[in-house]
Design a protein around this motif. Structure first.
Motif, PDB file in Angstrom:
ATOM      1  N   ALA A   1       0.038  -0.158   8.422  1.00 32.83           N
ATOM      2  CA  ALA A   1       1.136  -1.184   7.847  1.00 32.83           C
ATOM      3  C   ALA A   1       0.810  -2.394   7.466  1.00 32.83           C
ATOM      4  O   ALA A   1       1.472  -2.653   6.262  1.00 32.83           O
ATOM      5  CB  ALA A   1       2.036  -1.356   9.105  1.00 32.83           C
ATOM      6  N   GLU A   2      -0.286  -2.944   8.100  1.00 29.20           N
ATOM      7  CA  GLU A   2      -0.767  -4.193   7.133  1.00 29.20           C
ATOM      8  C   GLU A   2      -1.373  -3.767   5.798  1.00 29.20           C
ATOM      9  O   GLU A   2      -1.172  -4.857   5.052  1.00 29.20           O
ATOM     10  CB  GLU A   2      -1.845  -4.702   8.136  1.00 29.20           C
ATOM     11  N   THR A   3      -1.953  -2.885   5.787  1.00 22.70           N
ATOM     12  CA  THR A   3      -2.549  -2.671   4.491  1.00 22.70           C
ATOM     13  C   THR A   3      -1.431  -2.178   3.401  1.00 22.70           C
ATOM     14  O   THR A   3      -1.569  -2.688   2.154  1.00 22.70           O
ATOM     15  CB  THR A   3      -3.454  -1.368   4.493  1.00 22.70           C
ATOM     16  N   ARG A   4      -0.377  -1.394   3.777  1.00 26.51           N
ATOM     17  CA  ARG A   4       0.806  -1.087   2.899  1.00 26.51           C
ATOM     18  C   ARG A   4       1.338  -2.463   2.504  1.00 26.51           C
ATOM     19  O   ARG A   4       1.590  -2.568   1.285  1.00 26.51           O
ATOM     20  CB  ARG A   4       1.692  -0.180   3.588  1.00 26.51           C
ATOM     21  N   LYS A   5       1.519  -3.230   3.621  1.00 31.00           N
ATOM     22  CA  LYS A   5       2.040  -4.631   3.036  1.00 31.00           C
ATOM     23  C   LYS A   5       1.396  -5.326   1.939  1.00 31.00           C
ATOM     24  O   LYS A   5       1.926  -5.840   1.202  1.00 31.00           O
ATOM     25  CB  LYS A   5       2.453  -5.360   4.376  1.00 31.00           C
ATOM     26  N   ARG A   6       0.012  -5.285   2.216  1.00 30.31           N
ATOM     27  CA  ARG A   6      -0.651  -6.052   1.274  1.00 30.31           C
ATOM     28  C   ARG A   6      -0.746  -5.424   0.161  1.00 30.31           C
ATOM     29  O   ARG A   6      -0.684  -6.091  -1.154  1.00 30.31           O
ATOM     30  CB  ARG A   6      -2.305  -6.293   1.810  1.00 30.31           C
ATOM     31  N   VAL A   7      -0.669  -4.262  -0.122  1.00 28.11           N
ATOM     32  CA  VAL A   7      -1.032  -3.268  -1.495  1.00 28.11           C
ATOM     33  C   VAL A   7       0.670  -3.915  -2.103  1.00 28.11           C
ATOM     34  O   VAL A   7       0.706  -4.020  -3.380  1.00 28.11           O
ATOM     35  CB  VAL A   7      -0.916  -1.971  -1.143  1.00 28.11           C
TER      36      VAL A   7
ATOM     37  N   GLY B   1      -9.822  -4.769  -3.209  1.00 31.93           N
ATOM     38  CA  GLY B   1     -11.034  -4.217  -2.549  1.00 31.93           C
ATOM     39  C   GLY B   1     -10.939  -3.033  -1.781  1.00 31.93           C
ATOM     40  O   GLY B   1     -11.430  -2.954  -0.578  1.00 31.93           O
ATOM     41  N   LEU B   2     -10.109  -2.098  -2.236  1.00 36.36           N
ATOM     42  CA  LEU B   2      -9.635  -1.026  -1.568  1.00 36.36           C
ATOM     43  C   LEU B   2      -9.874   0.095  -2.367  1.00 36.36           C
ATOM     44  O   LEU B   2     -10.123  -0.219  -3.607  1.00 36.36           O
ATOM     45  CB  LEU B   2      -8.033  -0.964  -1.189  1.00 36.36           C
ATOM     46  N   SER B   3     -10.067   1.340  -1.929  1.00 39.05           N
ATOM     47  CA  SER B   3     -10.236   2.635  -2.751  1.00 39.05           C
ATOM     48  C   SER B   3      -8.816   2.915  -3.412  1.00 39.05           C
ATOM     49  O   SER B   3      -7.783   2.412  -2.993  1.00 39.05           O
ATOM     50  CB  SER B   3     -10.347   3.600  -1.917  1.00 39.05           C
ATOM     51  N   VAL B   4      -8.838   3.668  -4.673  1.00 37.20           N
ATOM     52  CA  VAL B   4      -7.710   3.970  -5.207  1.00 37.20           C
ATOM     53  C   VAL B   4      -7.091   5.112  -4.618  1.00 37.20           C
ATOM     54  O   VAL B   4      -5.717   4.744  -4.314  1.00 37.20           O
ATOM     55  CB  VAL B   4      -8.389   4.885  -6.553  1.00 37.20           C
ATOM     56  N   SER B   5      -7.527   5.894  -3.693  1.00 35.90           N
ATOM     57  CA  SER B   5      -6.827   6.652  -2.968  1.00 35.90           C
ATOM     58  C   SER B   5      -5.872   6.142  -2.016  1.00 35.90           C
ATOM     59  O   SER B   5      -4.914   6.317  -1.541  1.00 35.90           O
ATOM     60  CB  SER B   5      -7.484   7.734  -1.998  1.00 35.90           C
ATOM     61  N   THR B   6      -6.680   4.872  -1.197  1.00 35.19           N
ATOM     62  CA  THR B   6      -5.829   4.491  -0.259  1.00 35.19           C
ATOM     63  C   THR B   6      -4.529   3.572  -0.867  1.00 35.19           C
ATOM     64  O   THR B   6      -3.441   3.476  -0.210  1.00 35.19           O
ATOM     65  CB  THR B   6      -6.585   3.180   0.437  1.00 35.19           C
TER      66      THR B   6
ATOM     67  N   GLY C   1       4.112   5.530   0.011  1.00 35.07           N
ATOM     68  CA  GLY C   1       4.393   5.683   1.571  1.00 35.07           C
ATOM     69  C   GLY C   1       4.014   6.483   2.654  1.00 35.07           C
ATOM     70  O   GLY C   1       4.694   6.902   3.437  1.00 35.07           O
ATOM     71  N   TYR C   2       2.651   6.827   2.354  1.00 37.23           N
ATOM     72  CA  TYR C   2       2.152   7.903   3.421  1.00 37.23           C
ATOM     73  C   TYR C   2       2.079   6.908   4.578  1.00 37.23           C
ATOM     74  O   TYR C   2       1.551   5.897   4.809  1.00 37.23           O
ATOM     75  CB  TYR C   2       0.930   8.313   2.838  1.00 37.23           C
ATOM     76  N   ALA C   3       2.144   7.844   5.758  1.00 38.63           N
ATOM     77  CA  ALA C   3       2.291   7.196   7.072  1.00 38.63           C
ATOM     78  C   ALA C   3       0.928   7.028   7.571  1.00 38.63           C
ATOM     79  O   ALA C   3       0.563   6.262   8.767  1.00 38.63           O
ATOM     80  CB  ALA C   3       2.957   8.116   8.105  1.00 38.63           C
ATOM     81  N   ASP C   4      -0.071   7.512   7.010  1.00 42.52           N
ATOM     82  CA  ASP C   4      -1.621   7.455   7.385  1.00 42.52           C
ATOM     83  C   ASP C   4      -2.150   6.198   6.866  1.00 42.52           C
ATOM     84  O   ASP C   4      -3.562   5.799   7.085  1.00 42.52           O
ATOM     85  CB  ASP C   4      -2.483   8.552   7.165  1.00 42.52           C
ATOM     86  N   VAL C   5      -1.619   5.252   6.251  1.00 50.67           N
ATOM     87  CA  VAL C   5      -2.098   4.058   5.771  1.00 50.67           C
ATOM     88  C   VAL C   5      -1.394   3.007   6.780  1.00 50.67           C
ATOM     89  O   VAL C   5      -0.229   3.012   7.113  1.00 50.67           O
ATOM     90  CB  VAL C   5      -1.475   3.641   4.481  1.00 50.67           C
TER      91      VAL C   5
END
Length: 343
Positions: free
Chosen positions: A29-35, A11-16, A23-27
């Motif tokens: 931490a919780e979203t990165r972990k879920r991805v 349920g996220l955008s392709v770019s996100t 590993g981009y810093a503008d994402v």
């Protein structure tokens, strides 16, 4: 699953999703972990083409294999073991191995293949096999500054990375073994003269003969293709001579197996009337009758060393400092033995 499907699943955008995976810093931490967790669950891997486009690399190593030669097939099972070792090493760094083939009878076409691959940026690096004393492929890759490792040396090995079995040492060992059995007329069934491995094997043979005070007889040095049929033809010619050799040192197991067939057709017993030794420790040699004495050259280990050197080259190390001479081991069986006159 594609990155689009992964994004839809989360349920996220392709770019996100892409930025999270990279590993981009503008994402957050919780979203990165879920991805990352979901990507692991479904064993998602990025498309290699997209990864390479972003990095300016193909993440692919190329090898052009010889498939035939005048007089018979040239490629054998050795390459499967060799390239298996290479792949095991380079895959650790995210690289893939891609093999293609060419006709050994058309060398100008082979060089054209290399030119085409270089222009299209198909490969980040190359493996060059069946090296020649003066090798156009090596000159081309060095000139274009493309990373490469040769399997086998050339006349200018000090300028490029290489892995090679100790061909000279192997044939010094094999020839000394026949001399130790009491043989004095010893023949060498070798590969084509322009290949570096053949030159080194002849050098080892000649060194052993010289050390024993034995004269080299030109008619007992037989170059040719690396096939059973060439071994048969060469041995038939040698054994039909007025003063035939009592021992045959063969550049490959295939040559030796053909030579053993010639011995049988001449009414000679292999390992009794004529001593035969090969090189390669092939399955065919192990199960021949009698089992073939040979030299083991640890092909898969050679492949691992090639893969390691490739990754070091790609990482920027100096090519002239990267090389490995693989030790060889005698495999004693019953196809060779004492000279009949010494029994």
């Amino acid at each position: 699953m594609s990155i689009v499907r992964l994004a839809e699943d989360l349920g996220l955008s392709v770019s996100t999703v892409s930025r999270a995976l990279n590993g981009y810093a503008d994402v957050a931490a919780e979203t990165r972990k879920r991805v990352m967790q979901r990507a692991d669950e479904i064993a998602y891997k990025p498309h290699p083409g997209a990864r390479g486009l972003k990095a300016g690399k193909s993440y692919t190593v190329g090898v052009v294999l010889p498939i035939d030669a005048p007089g018979g097939p040239f490629m054998d099972a050795m390459y499967a073991r060799l390239l298996g070792g290479v792949a095991a090493e380079i895959e650790k760094s995210g690289y893939s191995l891609l093999a293609t083939a060419h006709s050994q009878a058309r060398r100008e076409h082979e060089l054209g293949q290399y030119e085409s691959f270089i222009r299209s940026s198909w490969y980040d690096a190359f493996i060059v096999v069946r090296t020649r004393i003066d090798d156009d492929r090596v000159h081309l890759l060095a000139e274009r500054r493309i990373p490469f490792v040769t399997y086998g040396r050339t006349g200018s090995s000090q300028n490029h990375a290489w892995v090679d079995p100790d061909n000279e040492g192997a044939f010094h060992l094999a020839t000394r073994r026949q001399i130790g059995f009491g043989h004095r007329r010893i023949a060498l069934l070798n590969g084509p003269d322009h290949f570096m491995f053949a030159a080194l094997r002849r050098r080892g043979f000649e060194r052993a003969m010289s050390e024993a005070g034995l004269a080299l007889v030109p008619s007992l040095l037989v170059p040719g293709e690396l096939t059973e049929s060439a071994g048969y033809a060469g041995a038939m010619q040698l054994l039909g001579a007025e003063d035939p050799p009592t021992a045959l040192v063969c550049a490959t197991d295939a040559l030796a197996i053909g030579a053993m067939a010639a011995c049988r057709d001449r009414g000679l017993r292999v390992g009794v009337d004529v001593s035969v030794i090969g090189y390669g420790n092939s399955d065919a040699g192990q199960y021949s009758a009698p089992p073939l004495s040979t030299i083991e050259h640890r092909v898969k280990e050679n492949g691992h060393h090639i893969g390691q050197l490739l990754m070091r080259l790609i990482g920027g190390e100096e090519a002239s400092r990267l090389y490995y001479l693989e030790p060889v081991v005698l495999v004693e069986r019953s196809s060779d033995g004492p000279c009949p006159a010494r029994r």
